[in-house]
Design an enzyme around this catalytic site. Structure first.
Site, PDB file in Angstrom:
ATOM      1  N   LEU A 208      44.687  53.282  16.100  1.00 36.63           N
ATOM      2  CA  LEU A 208      45.168  53.114  17.471  1.00 36.63           C
ATOM      3  C   LEU A 208      44.219  52.167  18.199  1.00 36.63           C
ATOM      4  CD1 LEU A 208      45.916  56.846  18.465  1.00 36.63           C
ATOM      5  CD2 LEU A 208      47.611  55.094  17.918  1.00 36.63           C
ATOM      6  N   HIS A 209      44.787  51.182  18.900  1.00 37.55           N
ATOM      7  CA  HIS A 209      43.916  50.312  19.687  1.00 37.55           C
ATOM      8  C   HIS A 209      44.604  49.726  20.910  1.00 37.55           C
ATOM      9  CE1 HIS A 209      46.121  47.228  17.465  1.00 37.55           C
ATOM     10  NE2 HIS A 209      45.723  46.365  18.373  1.00 37.55           N
ATOM     11  N   ARG A 210      45.917  49.881  21.045  1.00 37.88           N
ATOM     12  CA  ARG A 210      46.613  49.248  22.160  1.00 37.88           C
ATOM     13  C   ARG A 210      46.263  49.956  23.470  1.00 37.88           C
ATOM     14  NH1 ARG A 210      49.375  45.232  20.595  1.00 37.88           N
ATOM     15  NH2 ARG A 210      49.993  45.108  18.407  1.00 37.88           N
ATOM     16  N   ARG A 243      36.829  49.478  21.069  1.00 45.89           N
ATOM     17  CA  ARG A 243      37.300  49.769  22.423  1.00 45.89           C
ATOM     18  C   ARG A 243      37.723  51.237  22.551  1.00 45.89           C
ATOM     19  NH1 ARG A 243      40.763  46.907  25.053  1.00 45.89           N
ATOM     20  NH2 ARG A 243      41.818  48.634  26.069  1.00 45.89           N
ATOM     21  N   ASP A 282      49.558  51.745  15.795  1.00 43.52           N
ATOM     22  CA  ASP A 282      50.210  50.945  16.832  1.00 43.52           C
ATOM     23  C   ASP A 282      49.963  49.458  16.571  1.00 43.52           C
ATOM     24  OD1 ASP A 282      47.566  50.625  17.607  1.00 43.52           O
ATOM     25  OD2 ASP A 282      47.777  51.659  19.530  1.00 43.52           O
TER      26      ASP A 282
END
Length: 363
Positions: A208-210, A243, A282
């Site tokens: 997940l990074h969005r 992030r 994602d």
């Protein structure tokens, strides 16, 4: 013909590797092609960039612009300033950009303002979701590109509808799959395999990074809790994007079957994907790799710029609602996931087609 290849972030390195290898083969044959590789430094963490050069046998970049992080605006401005200085000092016949990261857009703009032709590899893909920074990068890049190298007939159609001349569109296939197939026999177990005691087909991989999924802690925990509650206690391996890591540190206790690890190199990450029961993501690029490897993929997004991974491949687009995620995981564990197929020209030969076309364009 002098070609300047731009790479700036993790997804770029997998795309430029086969193109560089194809160019080097042509150079050995005495063909009039030379290239330089510019690393913009958009990803500056070693695991997000440098390891890819080593693992994929990419020559060291001729220059690293060292731009680093910052806001979208700060990073774009820094990239444009640094690349303009480089291009003025080192003129070229063609700037080749790949994918849809900030470096792609910024360096394409600089090239055109310096009256240099631009080729875009992975042109024409669209999610039609303007909340995604990548979608804006794609649209801007394609609006000023000269030569469009596409991964699918859907991408061709998107470009034609936008008014691009058909003679400048070249359906070549998917360079990401070139890299996957060239390195499949070299995949290797990461340390987490032994540390957790993983077994083939008995764990899941999560990425997940969005911003829409990870920037708000409560929303992120809802996703995590929905996933872990519906995976029957199987280990979930989560190589965490920088992030996202900072956000997790404020969330407190996490489910026991969730194993957070640092980002992995290409060979180790794809070993995990290849032997997993499924991937929950994602990302866009991972959906292409799971399609070719025949691994079920659950995408936590409302749109995708790679629809062929859904219509042909093993991917399903779920959104981020708990009900849809739970239902999809139920089908997965019931053995009701689709088998999928491989899209046209995803055959490991895309980079060769690109280089041959560049030779013809230069002739």
């Amino acid at each position: 013909m002098r070609i300047t290849i731009v790479a700036g972030a993790r997804p770029n390195f997998m795309k430029v590797a086969p193109i560089i290898h194809a160019l080097m083969e042509r150079e050995k044959k005495g063909l009039a092609l030379s290239f330089s590789l510019v690393h913009t430094g958009q990803h500056f963490d070693r695991q997000m960039s440098q390891t890819f050069f080593e693992e994929l046998s990419i020559p060291e970049p001729h220059v690293n612009l060292g731009v680093g992080g910052g806001t979208q605006a700060e990073q774009t401005a820094g990239l444009m300033i640094a690349f303009e200085k480089h291009l003025l000092a080192h003129p070229t016949d063609l700037v080749l950009v790949v994918g849809d990261v900030t470096s792609t857009m910024a360096c394409a703009i600089v090239a055109k303002k310096c009256h240099t032709r631009v080729a875009h590899v992975e042109a024409g893909i669209r999610s039609f979701d303007l909340t995604m920074p990548e979608e804006i990068n794609r649209m801007v890049t394609d609006s000023i590109t000269d030569y469009f190298f596409t991964t699918s007939t859907t991408a061709n159609s998107n470009l034609l509808k936008a008014g691009v001349a058909e003679r400048n569109i070249f359906f070549v296939g998917n360079v990401m799959i070139d890299t996957l197939l060239a390195n499949k026999q070299r995949f290797r177990q990461p340390p987490v395999w032994e540390e957790v005691g993983l077994q083939k087909q008995h764990y899941l991989v999560l990425t997940l990074h969005r911003p829409s999924n990870v920037d708000e802690g409560q929303n992120l925990m809802q996703l995590i809790n929905t996933i872990t509650a519906n995976t029957r206690g199987l280990p979930i391996i989560f190589p965490i994007h920088p992030r996202t890591k900072s956000i997790f540190q404020s969330l407190g206790a996490l489910p026991e079957n969730l194993h957070i690890i640092d980002p992995l190199g290409y060979l180790e990450f794809n070993y995990l994907v290849q032997h997993s029961k499924a991937v929950i993501t994602d990302s866009g690029g991972i959906t292409e790799e799971t399609t070719v490897m025949g691994v079920p993929c659950l995408t936590l997004r409302d749109s995708t710029e790679r629809p062929e991974t859904v219509t042909i491949g093993t991917n399903e687009l779920l959104g981020t609602g708990p009900k849809a995620i739970a239902e999809a995981l139920g089908r997965l564990f019931a053995g009701n996931w689709k088998k999928g197929g491989i899209p046209e020209l995803w055959d490991g030969k895309a980079a060769g087609r690109i280089v041959e076309q560049l030779i013809r364009l230069h002739a």
